[in-house]
Design a protein around this motif. Structure first.
Motif, mmCIF file in Angstrom:
data_model
loop_
_atom_site.group_PDB
_atom_site.id
_atom_site.type_symbol
_atom_site.label_atom_id
_atom_site.label_comp_id
_atom_site.label_asym_id
_atom_site.label_seq_id
_atom_site.Cartn_x
_atom_site.Cartn_y
_atom_site.Cartn_z
ATOM 1 N N GLN A 83 0.840 -1.188 0.000
ATOM 2 C CA GLN A 83 0.000 0.000 0.000
ATOM 3 C C GLN A 83 0.878 1.241 0.000
ATOM 4 O O GLN A 83 2.016 1.221 0.448
ATOM 5 C CB GLN A 83 -0.935 0.012 1.209
ATOM 6 C CG GLN A 83 -0.300 0.367 2.554
ATOM 7 C CD GLN A 83 0.511 -0.770 3.140
ATOM 8 O OE1 GLN A 83 0.893 -1.719 2.458
ATOM 9 N NE2 GLN A 83 0.813 -0.675 4.427
ATOM 10 N N VAL A 84 0.309 2.327 -0.499
ATOM 11 C CA VAL A 84 1.047 3.585 -0.545
ATOM 12 C C VAL A 84 1.296 4.094 0.871
ATOM 13 O O VAL A 84 0.397 4.107 1.713
ATOM 14 C CB VAL A 84 0.266 4.645 -1.351
ATOM 15 C CG1 VAL A 84 0.988 5.984 -1.300
ATOM 16 C CG2 VAL A 84 0.069 4.180 -2.785
ATOM 17 N N GLN A 85 2.529 4.483 1.126
ATOM 18 C CA GLN A 85 2.870 4.991 2.444
ATOM 19 C C GLN A 85 3.858 6.143 2.294
ATOM 20 O O GLN A 85 4.794 6.079 1.480
ATOM 21 C CB GLN A 85 3.487 3.886 3.302
ATOM 22 C CG GLN A 85 3.445 4.145 4.774
ATOM 23 C CD GLN A 85 3.829 2.911 5.594
ATOM 24 O OE1 GLN A 85 4.322 1.925 5.067
ATOM 25 N NE2 GLN A 85 3.606 2.987 6.893
ATOM 26 N N LEU A 86 3.630 7.191 3.075
ATOM 27 C CA LEU A 86 4.546 8.328 3.134
ATOM 28 C C LEU A 86 4.986 8.473 4.579
ATOM 29 O O LEU A 86 4.150 8.689 5.463
ATOM 30 C CB LEU A 86 3.858 9.610 2.657
ATOM 31 C CG LEU A 86 3.271 9.595 1.246
ATOM 32 C CD1 LEU A 86 2.526 10.895 0.965
ATOM 33 C CD2 LEU A 86 4.363 9.387 0.217
ATOM 34 N N VAL A 87 6.286 8.364 4.819
ATOM 35 C CA VAL A 87 6.811 8.461 6.178
ATOM 36 C C VAL A 87 7.732 9.675 6.272
ATOM 37 O O VAL A 87 8.729 9.773 5.554
ATOM 38 C CB VAL A 87 7.570 7.182 6.567
ATOM 39 C CG1 VAL A 87 8.148 7.323 7.978
ATOM 40 C CG2 VAL A 87 6.649 5.966 6.502
ATOM 41 N N GLN A 88 7.367 10.583 7.160
ATOM 42 C CA GLN A 88 8.099 11.840 7.296
ATOM 43 C C GLN A 88 9.108 11.781 8.432
ATOM 44 O O GLN A 88 9.014 10.950 9.342
ATOM 45 C CB GLN A 88 7.112 12.987 7.515
ATOM 46 C CG GLN A 88 6.142 13.168 6.359
ATOM 47 C CD GLN A 88 5.230 14.365 6.554
ATOM 48 O OE1 GLN A 88 4.052 14.305 6.269
ATOM 49 N NE2 GLN A 88 5.791 15.474 7.012
ATOM 50 N N SER A 89 10.051 12.698 8.387
ATOM 51 C CA SER A 89 11.074 12.798 9.415
ATOM 52 C C SER A 89 10.474 13.366 10.704
ATOM 53 O O SER A 89 9.324 13.829 10.727
ATOM 54 C CB SER A 89 12.229 13.683 8.924
ATOM 55 O OG SER A 89 11.747 14.890 8.376
ATOM 56 N N GLY A 90 11.263 13.304 11.765
ATOM 57 C CA GLY A 90 10.763 13.649 13.081
ATOM 58 C C GLY A 90 10.693 15.137 13.365
ATOM 59 O O GLY A 90 11.141 15.974 12.583
ATOM 60 N N ALA A 91 10.118 15.445 14.513
ATOM 61 C CA ALA A 91 9.901 16.827 14.919
ATOM 62 C C ALA A 91 11.217 17.599 15.009
ATOM 63 O O ALA A 91 12.272 17.039 15.305
ATOM 64 C CB ALA A 91 9.179 16.859 16.256
ATOM 65 N N GLU A 92 11.120 18.890 14.761
ATOM 66 C CA GLU A 92 12.277 19.776 14.767
ATOM 67 C C GLU A 92 11.985 21.011 15.625
ATOM 68 O O GLU A 92 10.846 21.493 15.655
ATOM 69 C CB GLU A 92 12.600 20.237 13.335
ATOM 70 C CG GLU A 92 12.843 19.141 12.333
ATOM 71 C CD GLU A 92 14.329 18.893 12.102
ATOM 72 O OE1 GLU A 92 14.646 18.206 11.105
ATOM 73 O OE2 GLU A 92 15.149 19.382 12.897
ATOM 74 N N VAL A 93 13.014 21.500 16.286
ATOM 75 C CA VAL A 93 12.945 22.779 16.987
ATOM 76 C C VAL A 93 14.050 23.655 16.409
ATOM 77 O O VAL A 93 15.214 23.251 16.394
ATOM 78 C CB VAL A 93 13.126 22.615 18.506
ATOM 79 C CG1 VAL A 93 13.076 23.987 19.184
ATOM 80 C CG2 VAL A 93 12.058 21.692 19.088
ATOM 81 N N LYS A 94 13.659 24.832 15.930
ATOM 82 C CA LYS A 94 14.616 25.727 15.282
ATOM 83 C C LYS A 94 14.507 27.138 15.865
ATOM 84 O O LYS A 94 13.452 27.531 16.374
ATOM 85 C CB LYS A 94 14.346 25.785 13.773
ATOM 86 C CG LYS A 94 14.558 24.459 13.052
ATOM 87 C CD LYS A 94 16.019 24.087 13.015
ATOM 88 C CE LYS A 94 16.233 22.803 12.241
ATOM 89 N NZ LYS A 94 17.691 22.407 12.231
ATOM 90 N N LYS A 95 15.582 27.863 15.745
ATOM 91 C CA LYS A 95 15.584 29.259 16.181
ATOM 92 C C LYS A 95 15.181 30.154 15.019
ATOM 93 O O LYS A 95 15.394 29.810 13.839
ATOM 94 C CB LYS A 95 16.962 29.645 16.700
ATOM 95 C CG LYS A 95 17.369 28.909 17.978
ATOM 96 C CD LYS A 95 18.575 29.523 18.621
ATOM 97 C CE LYS A 95 18.991 28.778 19.876
ATOM 98 N NZ LYS A 95 17.889 28.711 20.874
ATOM 99 N N PRO A 96 14.609 31.302 15.331
ATOM 100 C CA PRO A 96 14.265 32.256 14.257
ATOM 101 C C PRO A 96 15.478 32.572 13.397
ATOM 102 O O PRO A 96 16.585 32.730 13.905
ATOM 103 C CB PRO A 96 13.792 33.485 15.043
ATOM 104 C CG PRO A 96 13.284 32.943 16.335
ATOM 105 C CD PRO A 96 14.173 31.788 16.655
#
Lengths: 108, 120
Positions: free
Chosen positions: B1-14
């Motif tokens: 079946q079609v599956q899209l797996v994304q990378s994990g959460a990110e915290v970034k500075k302005p």
């Protein structure tokens, strides 16, 4: 850019009742390029309807879409407990892709 | 079946940049456009653009032009979305979504989403 306005913002209904959701476009949506998505809390959206009235694979027939031009409707004939969610319309005509602001269907 | 797996959460500075990945499986990656959509906390959906995985061609929403770059690596069936010069209002869940019919702008299915938090 085509602006989509969904109404009502919130619909309070009981299981078994009929839900009628509206999506109005600021200008005509070419070739009925209008889709509907369902989103439950903490989940990604799921495609329900495309081409204004074609059900996506695996979508129950209690979901139906209608309309053309600037006025479109999503109807849920009899609400099941799993249907309480937020619904978004999306147009994908020549003017690019835009979404409506959403309608929340909540349990009364 | 079609599956899209994304990378994990990110915290970034302005002012920083973030790059989110979306690994596809279950279909021919180069046969369908890939879209990116974001959703700010408690808000609606906002389309960012698409990439044609076959040619690498892109189409960005006007709002994001100059700040977003969509790329792909066909050898690993993965699409990427990089957003630069991050601001606090870029805090959102970012989704990739496969085009339903090669290039129809109907999105199905969607990845699980990647939360990007921009905070000093």
């Amino acid at each position: 850019e085509i602006v989509l306005t969904q109404s009502p913002g919130t619909l309070s209904l009981s299981p078994g009742e009929r839900a009628t959701l509206s999506c109005r476009a600021s200008q005509s949506v070419s070739s009925s390029y209008l889709a509907w998505y369902q989103q439950k809390p903490g989940q990604a959206p799921r495609l329900l309807i495309y081409g204004a009235s074609s059900r996506a694979t695996g979508i129950p027939d209690r979901f139906s879409g209608s309309g053309s031009g600037t006025d479109f409707t999503l109807t849920i004939s009899r609400l099941e407990p799993e249907d309480f969610a937020v619904y978004y319309c999306q147009q994908y005509g020549s003017s690019g892709v835009t979404f409506g602001g959403g309608t929340k269907v909540e349990i009364k | 079946q079609v599956q899209l797996v994304q990378s994990g959460a990110e915290v970034k500075k302005p002012g920083a940049s973030v790059k989110v990945s979306c690994k596809a499986s279950g279909y021919t990656f180069t046969g369908y456009y890939m879209h990116w959509v974001r959703q700010a906390p408690g808000q609606g959906l906002e389309w960012m653009g698409w990439i044609n995985p076959n040619s690498g061609g892109t189409n960005y929403a006007q709002k994001f032009q100059g700040r977003v770059t969509m790329t792909r690596d066909t050898s690993i069936s993965t699409a990427y979305m990089e957003l630069s010069r991050l601001r606090s209002d870029d805090t959102a869940v970012y989704y990739c979504a496969k085009d339903l019919h090669d290039y129809s702008n109907v999105l199905d299915p969607w990845g699980q989403g990647t939360l990007v938090t921009v905070s000093s």
